[in-house]
Design an enzyme around this catalytic site. Sequence first.
Site: not given
Length: 748
Positions: A435, A636
């Site tokens: 990400d 996250d």
Amino acid sequence: MSDKEIELIVPGMGSDHCAGIVRKALERDSNVRSVQTYIARHRVLVTVPDSVSGETLKARVEGAGYDVTSVSDDDDGEAGEQAYVKRARRNLWLAMVPTVLIMILMMPHMFWQPIPGYLAIIAVLAFPVVFIAGASTHRSAWRSAKSLSPNMDVLISMGSLPPYFIGLVGFVFPMTSFIEMAATIMAFHLLGRYLEDRAKGRASSAIQKLLTLGAKTARVERDGDEVEVAVDELAPGDVMIVRPGEKIPTDGEILDGNSHLDESIATGESVPVEKSSGDTVIGATINKEGRLRVRATKVGKETFLSQVIKLVEEAQSSRVPVQELADRITGRFVPVVIAAALLSFLVWLFFAEALTPILHWGETFLPWVNPDQSPLLLAVLAAIAVLVISCPCALGLATPTALMVGSGMGAERGVLLRSGSAIQTLRHVRVVVLDKTGTITKGEPELTDVQAFEGFDEDRLLAAAAGVEAGSEHPLAQAIVDGARDRGVEKPEARDFKSITARGMQASVDGETVLVGSRRLMQEKNVDLPGHADSDMQALEKTGRTAMLVSIGGRAAGIVAVADTVKEDSKRAIEALHGLGIRTVMVTGDNERTAQHVGKQVGIDEIQAGVLPDGKVEAIRELQSRYGDRVAMVGDGINDAPALKQANVGIAIGAGADIAIEAADVTLVRGELSAAVEAIRLSRATFAKIVQNLFWAFFYNIVAIPIAAVGLLHPMIGVIAMTLSSLSVVGNSMLLKWTRLGLGKRAD
């Protein structure tokens, strides 16, 4: 009817094989909801209805051959385990002292001068060794055999009791004594167990360290006074006072004060972290200088430290897929060994003459081999040697000891490996999906550029912009205010704040109107921009920055730019992943321009931008179709949780959302991408130790059993070799601690 958890301390449960027997014994009870075994701390956590007593569970475990030293409805079983260790040390002395005396008497009796009453003396000396110090071993053997799940103690019991009783025949019929052998086998067995427990204790020292890290007391505000209470008495909402040098008692939020906190126990990072009002703090971290008022937010089992201990225990007690073969073998090993020992006895008893050429060959280099002994004596020696040399302790220790050391090392460095299967899978990873926001980048905007136009300087420009943005709660505004503070620029007082929707902010600073916002805002307020302003804005925007124009007193003063900056270690971490032969893919919901800019900065191999959360799952599946089950995902946010689950190994940045951490197989407490590299290197090093341990354990048994069966291995030598094999497995696992995991060196 509600359920409860009961904790049992089972000190003899020192391997996967033992844990499997304990689990099966408990799971036979239909009332048992679940059983979790934690080999590192000899704990068994059983979920049962409220009506089931701990004594019922204790009886089941003891019926399977294992003593239970503590039964409790909480997690305090340390006293029972310590009492067991003390008893084990006492039994060791009780066994070793008489055995040493027997050895001292045996040497002159055999080689120089017969000692009058020798058999009676050694029978008396060996009795406490075999029947008192060894009582728990025989009890365990009997219980496990009776329950049709024979454990490793059966082999030791069969290797020590028959020699003692056969030796007593010497009182009525002249024959070679076996009593020395019985005492030696039991004494070395107890010595091996004690040394094993000590070595495993060092291997699992990470948990013990974590258990001792927390503060014992806390100073809290009660009715206007400061009162010292035990940490166990804290409740969410309590306001704690933490002075310089003290530990934070439990997880919380700073109400007042500024300080630097040593968070190395949580993150592995030695540099203290600056904390101020509004920041969260972790229990057991150390306040370096300022006085802090902290509101408790999590207590007891909900704290970060408790969760870390739980994760490490789960990892240390989990099963690695490669261990399943060893478990199947050890599960059938004891009956096979007993059959092999019986077969050896019968073959030597009836065909000794055909086998003695082997002994004549062996006596040339093995001092304990004697071909002139009777067939009965040779048969007894071979059978007992097969029993004691075959104890599969090394096989049972191969996986848990490596997991203890590996997961402990990870915990100390802020890398929490949640399961053994994740360790095995992670070592095979060939693609890491990343990400962008919060993983490669910091996840929060920072001031990156201050560009003053003619007639203004950067400090004046930034001061005016910070004064205006102080009236806004927007993250971009906060980034400008923080940037001014970090650069030592004083923020002036501003009045008459006005937010202009979708355009920017306006306020009065030192009697002048200051605007901060978009091109459209400047046009609406009739602010003339210099010719290069638009090209300057575009240049900043092409690099992923958010650029804002500033005007002071109706004149264009300059540009301030804010961006989510790349973490300091991201580029080095991605280079390290490439060095490990791993392809990197960034999958982000951000726009193509920003994604490309960040990807090029850090050297990403493949970039997929504008991807929604469900699209991230599809992206993982597509990569799995290309590369097989070798795809890891690092993320996250809440939107990363489905992708973390879809990946073969999910790696969560610990600073991120709780749901992402729950969905992941590995948690990086430190929040840095370099920790993912350490996780991969640690998995490779740990799995390599597991494979080495299993190989040598199998090799040892495959080689040792035939040697014992043909009469070339004395039982006393066999029990020493068996002990050394177990200790060698533990020692090999301990070598993991010398593995370097940082970005400077590969660990594969």
